[in-house]
Write a protein that holds these residues in place. Structure first.
Motif, PDB file in Angstrom:
ATOM      1  N   THR A  30       0.850  -1.184   0.000  1.00 32.30           N
ATOM      2  CA  THR A  30       0.000   0.000   0.000  1.00 32.30           C
ATOM      3  C   THR A  30       0.888   1.237   0.000  1.00 32.30           C
ATOM      4  O   THR A  30       1.751   1.385   0.865  1.00 32.30           O
ATOM      5  CB  THR A  30      -0.920   0.017   1.234  1.00 32.30           C
ATOM      6  OG1 THR A  30      -1.796  -1.101   1.172  1.00 32.30           O
ATOM      7  CG2 THR A  30      -1.748   1.284   1.267  1.00 32.30           C
ATOM      8  N   LYS A  31       0.685   2.111  -0.971  1.00 31.70           N
ATOM      9  CA  LYS A  31       1.485   3.319  -1.107  1.00 31.70           C
ATOM     10  C   LYS A  31       0.676   4.506  -0.610  1.00 31.70           C
ATOM     11  O   LYS A  31      -0.394   4.803  -1.142  1.00 31.70           O
ATOM     12  CB  LYS A  31       1.884   3.531  -2.573  1.00 31.70           C
ATOM     13  CG  LYS A  31       2.689   4.805  -2.814  1.00 31.70           C
ATOM     14  CD  LYS A  31       2.960   4.995  -4.291  1.00 31.70           C
ATOM     15  CE  LYS A  31       3.712   6.309  -4.549  1.00 31.70           C
ATOM     16  NZ  LYS A  31       3.915   6.536  -6.013  1.00 31.70           N
ATOM     17  N   TYR A  32       1.188   5.197   0.395  1.00 32.32           N
ATOM     18  CA  TYR A  32       0.527   6.384   0.918  1.00 32.32           C
ATOM     19  C   TYR A  32       0.988   7.615   0.139  1.00 32.32           C
ATOM     20  O   TYR A  32       2.142   7.698  -0.281  1.00 32.32           O
ATOM     21  CB  TYR A  32       0.792   6.543   2.409  1.00 32.32           C
ATOM     22  CG  TYR A  32       0.063   5.517   3.232  1.00 32.32           C
ATOM     23  CD1 TYR A  32      -1.210   5.769   3.725  1.00 32.32           C
ATOM     24  CD2 TYR A  32       0.632   4.279   3.483  1.00 32.32           C
ATOM     25  CE1 TYR A  32      -1.895   4.816   4.459  1.00 32.32           C
ATOM     26  CE2 TYR A  32      -0.042   3.312   4.215  1.00 32.32           C
ATOM     27  CZ  TYR A  32      -1.311   3.589   4.695  1.00 32.32           C
ATOM     28  OH  TYR A  32      -1.992   2.641   5.410  1.00 32.32           O
ATOM     29  N   LEU A  33       0.081   8.573  -0.047  1.00 32.88           N
ATOM     30  CA  LEU A  33       0.315   9.710  -0.932  1.00 32.88           C
ATOM     31  C   LEU A  33       0.402  11.016  -0.150  1.00 32.88           C
ATOM     32  O   LEU A  33      -0.185  11.142   0.936  1.00 32.88           O
ATOM     33  CB  LEU A  33      -0.812   9.811  -1.964  1.00 32.88           C
ATOM     34  CG  LEU A  33      -1.084   8.527  -2.769  1.00 32.88           C
ATOM     35  CD1 LEU A  33      -2.331   8.692  -3.610  1.00 32.88           C
ATOM     36  CD2 LEU A  33       0.111   8.179  -3.652  1.00 32.88           C
ATOM     37  N   GLN A  34       1.109  12.002  -0.718  1.00 32.47           N
ATOM     38  CA  GLN A  34       1.214  13.327  -0.104  1.00 32.47           C
ATOM     39  C   GLN A  34       1.105  14.437  -1.153  1.00 32.47           C
ATOM     40  O   GLN A  34       1.616  15.543  -0.956  1.00 32.47           O
ATOM     41  CB  GLN A  34       2.538  13.471   0.670  1.00 32.47           C
ATOM     42  CG  GLN A  34       3.774  13.307  -0.160  1.00 32.47           C
ATOM     43  CD  GLN A  34       5.046  13.518   0.628  1.00 32.47           C
ATOM     44  OE1 GLN A  34       6.048  12.949   0.293  1.00 32.47           O
ATOM     45  NE2 GLN A  34       5.044  14.330   1.671  1.00 32.47           N
ATOM     46  N   ASP A  35       0.421  14.138  -2.254  1.00 33.15           N
ATOM     47  CA  ASP A  35       0.273  15.142  -3.306  1.00 33.15           C
ATOM     48  C   ASP A  35      -0.932  16.040  -3.023  1.00 33.15           C
ATOM     49  O   ASP A  35      -1.913  15.631  -2.402  1.00 33.15           O
ATOM     50  CB  ASP A  35       0.152  14.482  -4.684  1.00 33.15           C
ATOM     51  CG  ASP A  35      -0.925  13.412  -4.719  1.00 33.15           C
ATOM     52  OD1 ASP A  35      -1.336  12.942  -3.632  1.00 33.15           O
ATOM     53  OD2 ASP A  35      -1.368  13.039  -5.815  1.00 33.15           O
ATOM     54  N   LEU A  36      -0.839  17.269  -3.496  1.00 35.63           N
ATOM     55  CA  LEU A  36      -1.868  18.294  -3.248  1.00 35.63           C
ATOM     56  C   LEU A  36      -2.431  18.757  -4.583  1.00 35.63           C
ATOM     57  O   LEU A  36      -1.689  19.076  -5.514  1.00 35.63           O
ATOM     58  CB  LEU A  36      -1.258  19.478  -2.493  1.00 35.63           C
ATOM     59  CG  LEU A  36      -2.161  20.684  -2.244  1.00 35.63           C
ATOM     60  CD1 LEU A  36      -3.304  20.310  -1.297  1.00 35.63           C
ATOM     61  CD2 LEU A  36      -1.353  21.847  -1.671  1.00 35.63           C
ATOM     62  N   TRP A  37      -3.779  18.792  -4.650  1.00 39.19           N
ATOM     63  CA  TRP A  37      -4.466  19.202  -5.881  1.00 39.19           C
ATOM     64  C   TRP A  37      -5.537  20.228  -5.546  1.00 39.19           C
ATOM     65  O   TRP A  37      -6.209  20.127  -4.504  1.00 39.19           O
ATOM     66  CB  TRP A  37      -5.121  18.005  -6.569  1.00 39.19           C
ATOM     67  CG  TRP A  37      -4.140  16.991  -7.085  1.00 39.19           C
ATOM     68  CD1 TRP A  37      -3.500  16.015  -6.359  1.00 39.19           C
ATOM     69  CD2 TRP A  37      -3.679  16.851  -8.428  1.00 39.19           C
ATOM     70  NE1 TRP A  37      -2.674  15.279  -7.174  1.00 39.19           N
ATOM     71  CE2 TRP A  37      -2.764  15.762  -8.450  1.00 39.19           C
ATOM     72  CE3 TRP A  37      -3.947  17.527  -9.613  1.00 39.19           C
ATOM     73  CZ2 TRP A  37      -2.128  15.351  -9.607  1.00 39.19           C
ATOM     74  CZ3 TRP A  37      -3.319  17.117 -10.778  1.00 39.19           C
ATOM     75  CH2 TRP A  37      -2.421  16.043 -10.768  1.00 39.19           C
TER      76      TRP A  37
END
Length: 711
Positions: free
Chosen positions: A217-224
């Motif tokens: 499971t890959k956790y994300l930290q991108d902002l849109w």
């Protein structure tokens, strides 16, 4: 000696026979699994695209949007979304979610509407609605006040062996119940679950979440940011030197008048431990290996957003900056994951959560909570909230029976005025200067008819809304409950609770008045008992002793992948209890959170009075404004002059309205402190607090009502 050899030989033969029997049993299980896969019932071989296409075809059979009253509340579900309808103050919206009964997972895409004033559930069907999902996120549209925006989520095969993440983007019109899929040009956010969304002016803000890959499971930290006026997504990449939140899911994301505020969350991070710690023998001849450890975040960030200048080219992205704040003061202890929050008047209302404690190598012991907290965003401080019994009628707001008589008098005068108006209207219609006896009879008949209609309407309303039980205890402990606030009332729906190897999807709903805190109203509560115990669990435990160390090492890696896969919404490591035969799942300890050097108590700067009028204990919002109306109007006019606006350009009514809004914000801002004072005073036998100035102004004084209360 011969006898001993014979006994050893027989014992060896018995062990070999037992081992052979276990191997045959294992082979039989594998054959059953293979057969199930051929029949298409196992999750591993399900074609999710084909399943979703079939869902879509079934949905298209609906010719139009329909809304039907249902006899019962929605089916139990977890990882759904609940929201107060932005177009109707008497409605709550519920969408999606999943239900797991221990063997199979069921996903939903029904839009359920709860009519608060009628205590009625309705189901909305539509030819164009998002496909079944859970773990999605939605938010109201900010400047687009009538819109609700939804993104992402996930769908899985019945046995949760194969997962599908969505990256579709939808807009719901809550008044017409119509869904519209939004297609945008350029880059769009990748598919994900467990993310959060909020709003700022004409932007929809999306951050974080996770993706399931084939291995982990890959956790994300991108902002849109999505621009609702220009219909375009902006991918925000902060400068490398700028601090930003770590990757996470299940965090709190609340709106702010200058951007948004983020707090907490959950993720799993890689850690290296000694290999010997992960074996049942407790030994370990050196070496190390990587495991995934749960991480409960307690940090806080402010997302500052600056609109592009008016002369900027079209589709120019706003200026965005992450600013790390201090760790909130008085945070709930112990740390907890799955504690959800709802936004209410500049604060977050938090409920529930789970804290995982390492118990043994066999599994985890979890502690669940049902506490309620208010997080004041501006002060960055948590305040506990507790239910309290209703006060005696004679001691409410320091007014006693006199206020009650005054209210009755006002109602009587209003009714008399209404009757007088009706009489004058009848006289005008008759074209006469006075009212004779015949007209008097007609007017009396009209008044009786009107009163009868009003009484009948009141009876109908009472018949519609049933009496709901009210308790002075909080709902059952849980995590990942769905929260929504509508008209100053907090609604708590569902959530998850675990006991042993069993996972309970709670099927209930409650309401708490955040202003009064006078009890927890039970809207509905149903008991479910359809959990299916897995036969493989007991059989697998028997095989543990016969596994070789090499097999254990291989299975440990598989266990880490499976456990990582199953930890989507439930941050606890309960899946270790359900490990396969011979698996020695890595013990996941709660990652230590580095304590910030600052103190938990408020700083001297925080304690300084802001110079604004302060509410008193037992003082309602309206009473507070009536007492301080002149001061708030003066504050408002000063603020307007600073902004270059002349107060004389506004109507008197508009000035009073805006001044009341300022006083209301202050009242809610101080609510936790005032409530604490009220509780202390009630514990000391104090039922009302009246200032000496008010007492003198009212012509009262002395005795028990005056100086006696000050001792």
């Amino acid at each position: 000696m011969a006898k001993d050899k014979k006994g050893k030989s027989e014992s060896k033969k018995a062990k070999l026979a037992e081992k052979k029997q276990k191997q045959e049993k294992k082979a039989e299980k594998k054959a059953k699994v293979k057969s199930a896969r051929i029949e298409g019932s196992d999750a591993e071989d399900v074609d999710l695209d084909a399943v979703l296409e079939e869902y879509k075809k079934q949905q298209e059979q609906f010719l139009k949007v329909t809304e039907n009253v249902v006899d019962e509340p929605p089916r139990a579900r977890a990882a759904s979304t609940l929201m107060a309808s932005p177009s109707n103050s008497n409605q709550l919206l519920l969408f999606g979610g999943e239900y797991f009964n221990g063997a199979l997972a069921t996903f939903f895409n029904d839009l359920m509407v709860y009519y608060i004033d009628r205590d009625e559930w309705r189901c909305v069907t539509s030819p164009n609605a998002p496909l079944p999902r859970s773990g999605h996120a939605w938010t109201r549209g900010g400047n687009d006040s009538t819109g609700v925006y939804l993104f992402g989520g996930e769908f899985s095969s019945p046995k949760q062996g194969t997962f599908y993440h969505y990256n579709d983007f939808w807009r719901l019109d809550p008044s017409t119940r119509e869904w519209a899929r939004i297609e945008t040009k350029g880059k769009t956010p990748p598919a994900r679950s467990g993310h959060r969304m909020t709003y700022y002016k004409n932007y929809i803000i999306l951050f974080g979440g996770f993706q399931d890959t084939a291995h982990q499971t890959k956790y994300l930290q991108d902002l849109w940011l999505y621009d609702t006026q220009n219909f375009v997504w902006h991918s925000i990449t902060p400068p490398p030197a700028q601090l930003k939140p770590d990757a996470r899911s299940s965090f709190t994301f609340l709106p702010h008048d200058q951007g948004a505020v983020l707090y907490g969350g959950y993720s799993r991070v890689k850690a290296t431990v000694a290999a010997g710690k992960q074996t049942k023998q407790g030994g370990g001849a050196g070496g190390s290996k990587n495991i995934l450890k749960p991480m409960i975040h307690q940090d806080c960030f402010f997302l500052r957003i600056t609109q592009p200048p008016a002369d900027a080219p079209p589709n120019t992205a706003p200026t965005v900056r992450w600013e790390k704040r201090k760790k909130p003061a008085n945070t709930p202890n112990p740390t907890r994951a799955g504690a959800t929050m709802a936004y209410h008047k500049g604060r977050g209302i938090m409920f529930g959560g789970v804290h995982d404690v390492e118990e043994s190598e066999e599994g985890m012991e979890s502690e669940f909570f049902n506490q309620l907290f208010a997080w004041n965003i501006e002060r960055n401080r948590f305040f506990p909230m507790a239910l309290k019994k209703a006060r005696a009628p004679g001691k409410k707001n320091g007014a006693g029976n006199g206020e009650g008589r005054e209210r009755v008098g006002r109602r009587d005068r209003a009714r008399q005025n209404e009757e007088e108006l009706l009489r004058q209207l009848a006289a005008l219609q008759a074209g006469a200067k006075g009212v004779d006896g015949a007209d008097e009879m007609e007017i009396d008949a009209l008044l009786k008819k009107q009163r009868g209609e009003e009484e009948e309407e009141e009876k109908d309303e009472k018949r519609k809304v049933r009496d709901m039980p009210v308790s002075m205890e909080m709902p059952h402990p849980r995590f990942n409950a769905q929260l929504a606030v509508q008209d100053d009332v907090l609604y708590i729906y569902g959530g998850t609770f675990e006991k042993g190897d069993r996972e309970f999807t709670l099927d209930d709903m409650y309401a708490i008045d955040l202003g009064k805190m006078d009890g927890c109203k039970e809207i509905f509560k149903r008991e479910g008992d359809d959990w299916i115990e897995s036969e493989d669990e007991d059989d697998d435990e028997e095989d543990d002793e016969d596994e070789d160390s090499d097999e254990e090492a291989d299975d440990e890696e598989d266990a880490m992948e499976v456990d990582d896969k199953k930890a989507k919404y439930t941050p606890s490591d309960r899946k270790k209890k359900k490990a396969k035969a011979g698996e020695e799942a890595p013990v996941a300890e709660t990652a230590p959170i580095a304590a910030a050097p600052e103190e938990e108590e408020e700083s001297e700067e925080t304690r300084v009075d802001d110079g604004l009028p302060h509410p008193r204990p037992f003082e309602s919002r309206r009473d507070f404004f009536q007492r301080t109306s002149a001061e708030w109007q003066e504050i408002l006019m000063t603020n307007l002059r600073w902004k270059g606006i002349q107060p004389e350009s506004l109507a008197v009514k508009e000035i009073k309205t805006k001044a009341f809004e300022l006083s209301e914000e202050k009242w809610w801002d101080c609510r936790e402190e005032i409530t604490a004072l009220e509780d202390e005073q009630e514990a000391a036998g104090i039922g009302e607090v009246v200032s000496l100035a008010d007492k003198a102004g009212a012509g009262g004084g002395g005795g028990s009502g005056g100086a006696g209360r000050r001792r």
